[in-house]
Scaffold this motif. Structure first.
Motif, PDB file in Angstrom:
ATOM      1  N   ILE A 101       0.837  -1.209   0.000  1.00  0.00           N
ATOM      2  CA  ILE A 101       0.000   0.000   0.000  1.00  0.00           C
ATOM      3  C   ILE A 101       0.869   1.255   0.000  1.00  0.00           C
ATOM      4  N   ARG A 102       2.025   1.163   0.684  1.00  0.00           N
ATOM      5  CA  ARG A 102       2.969   2.302   0.698  1.00  0.00           C
ATOM      6  C   ARG A 102       3.476   2.600  -0.721  1.00  0.00           C
ATOM      7  N   LEU A 134       0.659   4.217  -2.793  1.00  0.00           N
ATOM      8  CA  LEU A 134       0.384   5.612  -2.430  1.00  0.00           C
ATOM      9  C   LEU A 134       1.517   6.535  -2.872  1.00  0.00           C
ATOM     10  N   ARG A 183       1.137   9.602  -5.456  1.00  0.00           N
ATOM     11  CA  ARG A 183       1.485  10.970  -5.040  1.00  0.00           C
ATOM     12  C   ARG A 183       2.431  11.607  -6.066  1.00  0.00           C
ATOM     13  N   PHE A 192      -0.096  11.731  -9.658  1.00  0.00           N
ATOM     14  CA  PHE A 192      -1.305  12.548  -9.586  1.00  0.00           C
ATOM     15  C   PHE A 192      -2.043  12.179  -8.300  1.00  0.00           C
ATOM     16  N   PRO A 193      -1.891  12.956  -7.254  1.00  0.00           N
ATOM     17  CA  PRO A 193      -2.553  12.607  -5.989  1.00  0.00           C
ATOM     18  C   PRO A 193      -4.060  12.457  -6.176  1.00  0.00           C
ATOM     19  N   ARG A 194      -4.608  11.414  -5.648  1.00  0.00           N
ATOM     20  CA  ARG A 194      -6.031  11.106  -5.824  1.00  0.00           C
ATOM     21  C   ARG A 194      -6.628  10.704  -4.481  1.00  0.00           C
ATOM     22  N   LYS A 195      -7.961  10.591  -4.469  1.00  0.00           N
ATOM     23  CA  LYS A 195      -8.622  10.043  -3.269  1.00  0.00           C
ATOM     24  C   LYS A 195      -8.468   8.538  -3.329  1.00  0.00           C
ATOM     25  N   VAL A 196      -8.032   7.962  -2.229  1.00  0.00           N
ATOM     26  CA  VAL A 196      -7.814   6.517  -2.194  1.00  0.00           C
ATOM     27  C   VAL A 196      -8.589   5.925  -1.023  1.00  0.00           C
ATOM     28  N   VAL A 244      -8.894   2.426   1.001  1.00  0.00           N
ATOM     29  CA  VAL A 244      -8.261   1.117   1.157  1.00  0.00           C
ATOM     30  C   VAL A 244      -9.235   0.177   1.869  1.00  0.00           C
TER      31      VAL A 244
END
Lengths: 517, 80
Positions: A159-160, A163, A167, A170-174, A176
């Protein structure tokens, strides 16, 4: 209530020590399974430093520890390797100090394709037959998802990595959805997570993702096994949200990879597939913006330019008419003149021509021609006669000149010439002949003086014995008959019979003078 | 030229139409009055794209699940 606990009654059950029980179990197991054959897939294999071989046999649910002692190894048909489907042969025993049971394998033979892999192949074929892998089932991924749902473990590198990569790009809403990524809970949890994300309503309390990533790091085939389960594959196939699978390393392929809309080799790669690079897009939009402004400005400027160019080329209307009028005046004036001139010139030529055109003129020319013709006809016959006469005279003249006297004279002159030349030839020949004769005689007298016959004239003689010249007294003694030659002839001297006359053959010296000629 | 309201367009669609608009104007294949309208549309599309690009906010949340594995809410993710 008693303050002191009374010890519980042991009853009739005999009490074992651990070792006693362990020994009893060992005997029971060895007695019951003293000779077994077992089929399974080879798992972990360890060759200990002692030389003993430890390995696992497994099927989809259980594992059996196996040992082959150093001395038994040469008896194995094949040294087990991980993933190999084998049939092992040996006796069951226990390892009491670790409460373990195990197979002492004395023979290991290859049994075929690994059971797990065979099972996976079977599932794969079944799902493929259902059309779950068909390319036309694959959904297009959104160019720029607003919300990305990630199904993976909430802890750990996967997951790291995802993410991080998001980042950067293109930073997005994630969102999990945490799941177990191995073990028996893995498959049901993953299947539920995929279905759960799909069940969310767009714009609800929890934002429904428009892209899913199902991810897990690398591991053994057993670790990844959850992603080979049919329920996971079916959940992924049923997902209305486009789904990227990223399970294990690039070389691992699990069932979910076949039904996913895209397969990423690694979790980071899944993030790269999921979103474009923001900075690049900003740059693209900036460029499009400047092109837009430039294009519209250019469009207006270009049109303005064309209008002014055309306006400059547009002639004044009065100019157009003036020119035409002038040309009209000019030509209409010339039209009158030209017409009048042409008519009078024609009249003049006509009257001239007509004036001299009379029958008398024609008759005169006719008469002259006839006159000329009669004149020529009259001269024709005399001319012919005269020509014939001239030729005849010339012929007679030439014939007269042709007489035999000339030829005879030439012949007699030729004959005299021949005679004179013959005389000269004879004289010359005779002189040459005389000269040669004299020379021959001179040479012959020279020859004679050099010959032995001249020597004979000076009183010498030649002795021959049996026809050959005799030079020594010894040779003369040997000869049967002797002959002396003097200048005036030959004389045979007695020595028995007279020699048979031999053909005279002077030997001493028969000078070979050759020919001087 | 599409009549779709720009405000409803996804980033991708807005970008694609912006490219088309620029291409048309650069080729000079549209009448003057239409080209002005096209320019205005292009400017709106550009704004839309820029707005979508500004939405680059990272928001990471972890779902909280109840005993049945049903989501109950979210909490910040501590990915370590």
């Amino acid at each position: 209530m008693d303050l002191i606990d009374e010890p519980e009654k042991a009853g009739n059950t005999p009490e074992f020590t651990v070792s006693e029980l362990s020994g009893a179990v060992k005997r029971a197991i060895e007695g019951e399974f003293g000779h077994v054959r077992v089929k399974g897939e080879v798992g972990r294999v360890v060759r200990a430093r002692s030389g003993h071989l430890y390995f696992d046999l497994k099927d989809d649910r259980n594992v059996l520890a196996c040992t082959t002692w150093k001395g038994q190894i040469p008896g194995l048909s094949v040294i087990p390797e991980e993933g190999m489907e084998v049939v092992a042969h040996g006796r069951m025993t226990t390892f009491g100090s670790q409460s373990k049971y195990q197979l002492n394998a004395v023979e290991v033979a290859v049994a075929g394709v690994g059971a797990l892999m065979a099972m996976l192949e079977k599932r794969k074929k079944a799902l493929q037959a259902e059309g779950l892998f068909a390319p036309e089932r694959k959904q297009a991924l959104p160019f720029l998802p607003d919300v990305i749902g990630v199904v993976t473990s909430a802890q750990g590198a996967v997951i790291r990595d995802i993410l991080h990569r998001l980042r950067d790009r293109f930073p997005r809403k994630v969102l999990v959805w945490p799941v177990a990524v191995q073990g028996k809970d893995c498959a049901p949890q993953v299947a539920r997570a995929i279905a759960g994300f799909n069940a969310m309503t767009p714009g609800g309390a929890l934002p429904r993702p428009d892209l899913l990533i199902v991810a897990r790091g690398g591991g053994s085939i057993e670790d990844l096994w959850g992603f080979n389960e049919e329920e996971v594959a079916r959940a992924a196939a049923a997902s209305m949200i486009p789904l990227i699978s990223a399970v294990g390393h690039e070389t691992d392929t699990t069932l979910i990879d076949f039904v996913a809309d895209r397969r990423a080799p690694t979790p980071s790669a899944a993030a790269e597939i999921a979103v474009p690079v923001r900075l690049e897009l900003i740059n693209d939009v900036d460029q499009l913006d400047s092109r837009l402004s430039r294009a519209v400005t250019e469009g207006v400027r270009g049109r303005k330019q064309r209008v002014s160019d055309l306006a400059r080329l547009l002639p004044r209307p009065d100019m157009l008419v003036e020119d035409a009028r002038q040309r009209f005046d000019y030509w209409s004036e010339r039209l009158d003149l030209a017409l009048k001139g042409r008519v009078s010139a024609g009249e003049l030529r006509l009257s001239r021509a007509a004036g001299s055109l009379r029958p008398g003129l024609l008759q005169g020319r006719l008469d002259r021609a006839r006159e000329r013709q009669t004149g020529w006809s009259a001269r024709l016959a005399p001319a012919l006669a005269r020509a014939a006469r001239d030729k005849r005279t010339a012929f007679a003249h030439q014939a007269g000149r042709l007489s035999p006297v000339q030829i005879e004279r030439a012949i007699s002159k030729g004959r005299d010439d021949v005679r004179a030349r013959l005389d000269r030839l004879r004289l010359v020949a005779r002189t040459a002949q005389d000269r040669r004769q004299a020379r021959l005689e001179a040479l012959d007298s020279l020859r004679r003086t050099l010959g032995y016959t001249e020597t004979l004239k000076r009183g010498y003689a030649v002795v021959r014995g049996d026809g050959d010249v005799v030079m020594t007294a010894k040779a003369a003694g040997k000869a049967g008959s002797l002959e002396l030659e003097f200048a005036d002839g030959k004389l045979a001297v007695g020595k028995g019979d007279a020699p048979r006359p031999k053909k005279a053959k002077p030997k001493t010296p028969p000078p070979d003078q050759g020919s001087l000629f | 030229m599409s009549d779709r309201p720009v405000a409803e367009m996804s980033f991708e669609d807005a970008l694609r139409e912006l490219e088309e608009v620029v291409g048309k104007l650069e080729r000079g294949e549209v009448p003057l009055d239409e080209s002005i309208a096209l320019y205005e549309r292009g400017a709106k599309l550009r704004k839309r794209c820029e707005a979508k690009l500004q939405e680059a906010e990272e928001k990471v949340a972890k779902l909280t699940l109840d005993g049945d594995g049903t989501p109950t809410g979210t909490e910040p993710l501590d990915a370590g």
